[in-house]
Design a protein around this motif. Structure first.
Motif, PDB file in Angstrom:
ATOM      1  N   VAL A  36      -4.957   4.376  -4.075  1.00 36.31           N
ATOM      2  CA  VAL A  36      -4.831   4.358  -2.616  1.00 36.31           C
ATOM      3  C   VAL A  36      -5.759   3.261  -2.099  1.00 36.31           C
ATOM      4  CG1 VAL A  36      -5.072   5.641  -0.466  1.00 36.31           C
ATOM      5  CG2 VAL A  36      -4.273   6.803  -2.538  1.00 36.31           C
ATOM      6  N   ALA A  37      -5.172   2.175  -1.637  1.00 42.41           N
ATOM      7  CA  ALA A  37      -5.934   0.963  -1.350  1.00 42.41           C
ATOM      8  C   ALA A  37      -6.786   1.086  -0.100  1.00 42.41           C
ATOM      9  CB  ALA A  37      -4.979  -0.226  -1.201  1.00 42.41           C
ATOM     10  N   GLY A  38      -7.854   0.287  -0.075  1.00 46.48           N
ATOM     11  CA  GLY A  38      -8.568  -0.009   1.156  1.00 46.48           C
ATOM     12  C   GLY A  38      -8.009  -1.287   1.726  1.00 46.48           C
ATOM     13  N   CYS A  39      -8.655  -1.818   2.775  1.00 46.51           N
ATOM     14  CA  CYS A  39      -8.134  -3.046   3.360  1.00 46.51           C
ATOM     15  C   CYS A  39      -9.255  -4.010   3.723  1.00 46.51           C
ATOM     16  CB  CYS A  39      -7.250  -2.764   4.572  1.00 46.51           C
ATOM     17  SG  CYS A  39      -8.136  -2.476   6.109  1.00 46.51           S
ATOM     18  N   PHE A  40      -8.884  -5.291   3.779  1.00 52.27           N
ATOM     19  CA  PHE A  40      -9.801  -6.354   4.171  1.00 52.27           C
ATOM     20  C   PHE A  40      -9.191  -7.065   5.361  1.00 52.27           C
ATOM     21  CE2 PHE A  40     -11.871 -10.520   3.845  1.00 52.27           C
ATOM     22  CZ  PHE A  40     -13.195 -10.134   3.641  1.00 52.27           C
ATOM     23  N   PHE A  41      -9.930  -7.079   6.467  1.00 55.36           N
ATOM     24  CA  PHE A  41      -9.412  -7.621   7.727  1.00 55.36           C
ATOM     25  C   PHE A  41     -10.537  -8.326   8.467  1.00 55.36           C
ATOM     26  CE2 PHE A  41      -8.826  -7.054  12.327  1.00 55.36           C
ATOM     27  CZ  PHE A  41      -7.594  -7.660  12.518  1.00 55.36           C
ATOM     28  N   ARG A  42     -10.403  -9.623   8.690  1.00 53.14           N
ATOM     29  CA  ARG A  42     -11.385 -10.418   9.438  1.00 53.14           C
ATOM     30  C   ARG A  42     -12.812 -10.148   8.951  1.00 53.14           C
ATOM     31  NH1 ARG A  42      -9.256 -10.127  15.747  1.00 53.14           N
ATOM     32  NH2 ARG A  42      -7.062 -10.597  15.295  1.00 53.14           N
ATOM     33  N   GLN A  43     -13.017 -10.293   7.674  1.00 57.56           N
ATOM     34  CA  GLN A  43     -14.326 -10.144   7.037  1.00 57.56           C
ATOM     35  C   GLN A  43     -14.843  -8.704   7.066  1.00 57.56           C
ATOM     36  OE1 GLN A  43     -13.567 -13.338   5.890  1.00 57.56           O
ATOM     37  NE2 GLN A  43     -15.758 -13.196   5.493  1.00 57.56           N
ATOM     38  N   ALA A 103       0.834  -1.210   0.000  1.00 55.19           N
ATOM     39  CA  ALA A 103       0.000   0.000   0.000  1.00 55.19           C
ATOM     40  C   ALA A 103       0.862   1.252   0.000  1.00 55.19           C
ATOM     41  CB  ALA A 103      -0.932  -0.003   1.215  1.00 55.19           C
ATOM     42  N   ALA A 104       1.954   1.224   0.776  1.00 54.54           N
ATOM     43  CA  ALA A 104       2.856   2.371   0.823  1.00 54.54           C
ATOM     44  C   ALA A 104       3.521   2.594  -0.525  1.00 54.54           C
ATOM     45  CB  ALA A 104       3.906   2.144   1.912  1.00 54.54           C
ATOM     46  N   ALA A 105       3.916   1.519  -1.188  1.00 47.90           N
ATOM     47  CA  ALA A 105       4.556   1.649  -2.501  1.00 47.90           C
ATOM     48  C   ALA A 105       3.593   2.254  -3.524  1.00 47.90           C
ATOM     49  CB  ALA A 105       5.048   0.277  -2.971  1.00 47.90           C
ATOM     50  N   LEU A 106       2.334   1.882  -3.449  1.00 50.65           N
ATOM     51  CA  LEU A 106       1.346   2.442  -4.366  1.00 50.65           C
ATOM     52  C   LEU A 106       1.166   3.939  -4.132  1.00 50.65           C
ATOM     53  CD1 LEU A 106      -1.310  -0.416  -4.193  1.00 50.65           C
ATOM     54  CD2 LEU A 106      -0.042   0.280  -6.239  1.00 50.65           C
ATOM     55  N   ILE A 107       1.145   4.333  -2.874  1.00 50.20           N
ATOM     56  CA  ILE A 107       0.983   5.755  -2.553  1.00 50.20           C
ATOM     57  C   ILE A 107       2.218   6.541  -3.000  1.00 50.20           C
ATOM     58  CG2 ILE A 107       0.805   7.397  -0.635  1.00 50.20           C
ATOM     59  CD1 ILE A 107      -0.923   5.292   0.813  1.00 50.20           C
ATOM     60  N   GLU A 108       3.401   6.007  -2.770  1.00 53.96           N
ATOM     61  CA  GLU A 108       4.616   6.700  -3.202  1.00 53.96           C
ATOM     62  C   GLU A 108       4.674   6.808  -4.720  1.00 53.96           C
ATOM     63  OE1 GLU A 108       8.384   5.885  -1.128  1.00 53.96           O
ATOM     64  OE2 GLU A 108       7.235   4.426   0.071  1.00 53.96           O
ATOM     65  N   ALA A 109       4.277   5.755  -5.406  1.00 53.39           N
ATOM     66  CA  ALA A 109       4.282   5.800  -6.869  1.00 53.39           C
ATOM     67  C   ALA A 109       3.293   6.834  -7.394  1.00 53.39           C
ATOM     68  CB  ALA A 109       3.945   4.420  -7.425  1.00 53.39           C
ATOM     69  N   ARG A 110       2.208   6.993  -6.711  1.00 56.15           N
ATOM     70  CA  ARG A 110       1.169   7.931  -7.154  1.00 56.15           C
ATOM     71  C   ARG A 110       1.535   9.377  -6.840  1.00 56.15           C
ATOM     72  NH1 ARG A 110      -3.546   8.609 -10.298  1.00 56.15           N
ATOM     73  NH2 ARG A 110      -4.789  10.260  -9.350  1.00 56.15           N
ATOM     74  N   ARG A 140       0.056  11.630   3.440  1.00 57.88           N
ATOM     75  CA  ARG A 140      -0.649  10.643   2.614  1.00 57.88           C
ATOM     76  C   ARG A 140      -0.195   9.212   2.895  1.00 57.88           C
ATOM     77  NH1 ARG A 140      -0.275  14.919  -1.390  1.00 57.88           N
ATOM     78  NH2 ARG A 140      -2.369  15.496  -2.140  1.00 57.88           N
ATOM     79  N   ILE A 141       1.056   9.052   3.256  1.00 55.04           N
ATOM     80  CA  ILE A 141       1.589   7.714   3.504  1.00 55.04           C
ATOM     81  C   ILE A 141       0.867   7.034   4.669  1.00 55.04           C
ATOM     82  CG2 ILE A 141       3.394   8.376   5.149  1.00 55.04           C
ATOM     83  CD1 ILE A 141       3.755   5.912   2.190  1.00 55.04           C
ATOM     84  N   GLN A 142       0.249   7.821   5.531  1.00 56.54           N
ATOM     85  CA  GLN A 142      -0.497   7.252   6.653  1.00 56.54           C
ATOM     86  C   GLN A 142      -1.672   6.397   6.182  1.00 56.54           C
ATOM     87  OE1 GLN A 142      -1.626  10.489   9.234  1.00 56.54           O
ATOM     88  NE2 GLN A 142       0.499  11.173   9.503  1.00 56.54           N
ATOM     89  N   MET A 143      -2.128   6.624   4.956  1.00 54.11           N
ATOM     90  CA  MET A 143      -3.237   5.840   4.439  1.00 54.11           C
ATOM     91  C   MET A 143      -2.827   4.408   4.094  1.00 54.11           C
ATOM     92  SD  MET A 143      -5.407   8.562   2.109  1.00 54.11           S
ATOM     93  CE  MET A 143      -4.020   9.104   1.089  1.00 54.11           C
ATOM     94  N   ALA A 144      -1.542   4.095   4.246  1.00 47.41           N
ATOM     95  CA  ALA A 144      -1.059   2.720   4.073  1.00 47.41           C
ATOM     96  C   ALA A 144      -1.026   1.963   5.389  1.00 47.41           C
ATOM     97  CB  ALA A 144       0.332   2.728   3.446  1.00 47.41           C
ATOM     98  N   GLU A 145      -1.484   2.587   6.466  1.00 49.97           N
ATOM     99  CA  GLU A 145      -1.464   1.950   7.779  1.00 49.97           C
ATOM    100  C   GLU A 145      -2.803   1.265   8.036  1.00 49.97           C
ATOM    101  OE1 GLU A 145      -0.381   4.991  10.521  1.00 49.97           O
ATOM    102  OE2 GLU A 145       1.694   5.104   9.782  1.00 49.97           O
TER     103      GLU A 145
END
Length: 253
Positions: free
Chosen positions: A132-139, A96-103, A112-117
């Motif tokens: 800038v990705a979302g996340c999937f965690f425990r359904q 996620a951090a790499a995607l944000i840095e590339a963008r 903005r990098i905080q959105m990778a946390e």
């Protein structure tokens, strides 16, 4: 068929500064994939409230679609609230951090990098709009509040993490000029005799389906059971001397 809780997060919606657009789209997406909406909550950008909501959904092993609050501004608390509810730490996801840095290049730092946390152990939900990705965690799927991003991400979640279900078969009839209060006995008998079939009674003073006062009765579930329940209802209405006809709202599985 899976059941889902939908969380729609943001003070701007609760205050009326913005109108929610997610509910209708989420409902249609779930139904299209053969799933059921079990509940929806509108929540403020308030950490303790969000933590309590996520503790509830984690404890019940719910499937959750959450919209909003995963940005990098001080009022975005959703990511940390889910991690806190799960009693784990936020973790900077390398991809996620790499995607944000590339963008965003150098403008990715320091905020903005905080959105990778995300909660440790999360997988990514790809964002086709700005990466800038979302996340999937425990359904739990954490999606942004922006509809143009969130809605295709929702489709990806349903297609990737869940198997399409079978929507319930629905039978519907309209009974003109009927009064609910006079038919409660018939309804109660029907429900008692068919406890595993869904049943609803929707009175109306007139709508697009039928212009004058009426009740729309529906049964739902496995096809044979829904149809058998409806046949019993129609027989009881016939015995009571009531006129009924099949509603165009009836759907087949």
């Amino acid at each position: 068929m899976a059941q889902f809780q939908v969380l729609i997060i943001g003070d701007e919606i609760l205050s009326g500064r913005r109108q929610d657009q997610h509910f209708g789209v989420a409902l249609a997406s779930l139904q299209r994939h053969g799933h059921q909406l079990a509940g929806v909550r509108y929540l403020p950008d308030h950490p303790a409230t969000l933590v309590a909501a996520f503790r509830d959904t984690l404890t019940s092993n719910a499937n959750v679609i959450s919209f909003g609050g995963i940005g990098a501004t001080p009022d975005d608390h959703t990511r940390l609230a889910l991690a806190t509810a799960a009693d784990i730490a936020l973790h900077r996801h390398d991809e996620a951090a790499a995607l944000i840095e590339a963008r965003f290049g150098e403008q990715a730092f320091p905020y903005r990098i905080q959105m990778a946390e995300f909660p440790a152990g999360s997988s990514l939900i790809p964002n086709p709009v700005n990466q800038v990705a979302g996340c999937f965690f425990r359904q739990h799927a954490l999606l942004p509040g922006f509809p143009s991003m969130a809605w295709p991400m929702l489709e990806w979640v349903l297609e990737t993490h869940f198997t399409d279900g079978q929507a319930p078969h629905v039978c519907s009839i309209i009974v003109p000029d009927a009064r609910e209060g006079e038919l409660v006995g018939i309804m109660q008998t029907l429900v008692d005799q068919h406890p595993n079939t869904g049943f609803s009674s929707l009175p109306s003073y007139g709508n697009a389906r039928y212009a004058t006062p009426h009740i729309e009765f529906s049964t739902s579930g496995e096809r044979d059971a829904a149809e058998a329940t409806m046949r019993d209802l129609c027989a009881q209405l016939d015995a009571a001397g009531l006129i009924w006809f099949v509603s165009s709202a009836a759907t087949a599985s």
